[in-house]
Design an enzyme around this catalytic site. Sequence first.
Site, short mmCIF file in Angstrom:
data_model
loop_
_atom_site.label_atom_id
_atom_site.label_comp_id
_atom_site.label_asym_id
_atom_site.label_seq_id
_atom_site.Cartn_x
_atom_site.Cartn_y
_atom_site.Cartn_z
N SER A 1 0.83 -1.20 0.00
CA SER A 1 0.00 0.00 0.00
C SER A 1 0.86 1.25 0.00
O SER A 1 1.99 1.25 0.53
CB SER A 1 -0.88 -0.02 1.26
OG SER A 1 -1.39 1.25 1.55
N TYR B 1 -1.97 -0.22 10.72
CA TYR B 1 -2.28 -0.88 9.44
C TYR B 1 -1.12 -0.72 8.46
O TYR B 1 -0.63 -1.68 7.88
CB TYR B 1 -3.56 -0.30 8.84
CG TYR B 1 -3.69 -0.59 7.35
CD1 TYR B 1 -3.95 -1.89 6.91
CD2 TYR B 1 -3.50 0.41 6.40
CE1 TYR B 1 -4.03 -2.17 5.55
CE2 TYR B 1 -3.57 0.13 5.05
CZ TYR B 1 -3.84 -1.16 4.63
OH TYR B 1 -3.89 -1.45 3.29
N LYS C 1 1.85 -3.49 6.64
CA LYS C 1 2.28 -3.59 5.23
C LYS C 1 3.80 -3.43 5.13
O LYS C 1 4.47 -4.16 4.39
CB LYS C 1 1.58 -2.53 4.39
CG LYS C 1 0.07 -2.71 4.26
CD LYS C 1 -0.29 -3.96 3.51
CE LYS C 1 -1.79 -4.05 3.21
NZ LYS C 1 -2.15 -5.33 2.57
#
Length: 348
Positions: free
Chosen positions: A130, A154, A158
């Site tokens: 991302s 979050y 990644k």
Amino acid sequence: MANKSILVTGGAGYIGSHTVLQLLLGGFKTVIVDNLNNSSEIAVKRVKELAGDFGKNLVFHKIDLLDKPALNDLFSSTRFDAVIHFAGLKAVGESVHKPLLYYSNNIIGTVNLLEIMAKHGCKKLVFSSSATVYGWPKEVPCTEEFPLSATNPYGRTKLFIEEICRDIYCSDNEWKIILLRYFNPVGAHPSGYIGEDPRGIPNNLMPFVQQVAVGRRPALTVFGNDYSTKDGTGVRDYLHVVDLADGHIAALNKLSDLNIGCEVYNIGTGKGTSVLEMVSAFEKASGKKIPLIMAGRRAGDAEVIFASTDKAKRELKWSAKYGIDEMCRDQWNWASKNPHGYESSDSN
């Protein structure tokens, strides 16, 4: 390609379902594993229907990546040529409130997957990373060489998984891994038959806009209208989900290169679009007025982010085909046919 077998984790989700459809249409045999935590089995059924005769090459298993024995059983019974790994929790706000949930689900789930892949000799992976790994970039466009600094749990999952992938390749260069950093996927399949259907309050702009348009929410809250952008609202690189799906096919094909190791590619349009520009394009596509509530900036939101896409064009031979008009047209087609997402009609 017809004899290539691909495992897609999280294949019932928004990006996963669109990618599975493109895989099937490209002649791949495709197996989905998904725990249905934030997705619907109806999406799998519809993908099968959209794929026509190719639908027979799709198999679905309800498996959680934290269930290592179930994953091992699957690899014992099916030979996979490569894995596309989407599965994971993805709400930025929730990750701030529940970091351990995100670390255990996203990182441990991925480690389980990688261990089982290695055990069964499947060492080709496309990972769904991302643009959040760039944090708040000091300049744009973001190139793949930018320093990495995620600003929430979050994004850090990644980032950590990217590092795990790089470490695995360093330890065993039989692995071939492509990390795709994507920007802001929107839109839906042109059929309006599959699209984004988030559980609860949407985290992203377009699902929120679509819910206002169909009457599920009274207004769109715009966070920050005092940025130093052309209209004061934040600027992002919005990308049609079908373009993004095609990017995964391009990455899969790139894995057959002998000299690929662990490579990273931005997947975006290379253009920035403001929140108000996106809302205006959606109003045009839908013929609906979207009431706006202006609110203060959200902590952690960057002002402007968009991708440098030169590397993907050069090495993956991939570039985005669709603009914001097509993104909004297809998003509205999906929303108007499925105002309550896949639950609009369980019989469809």
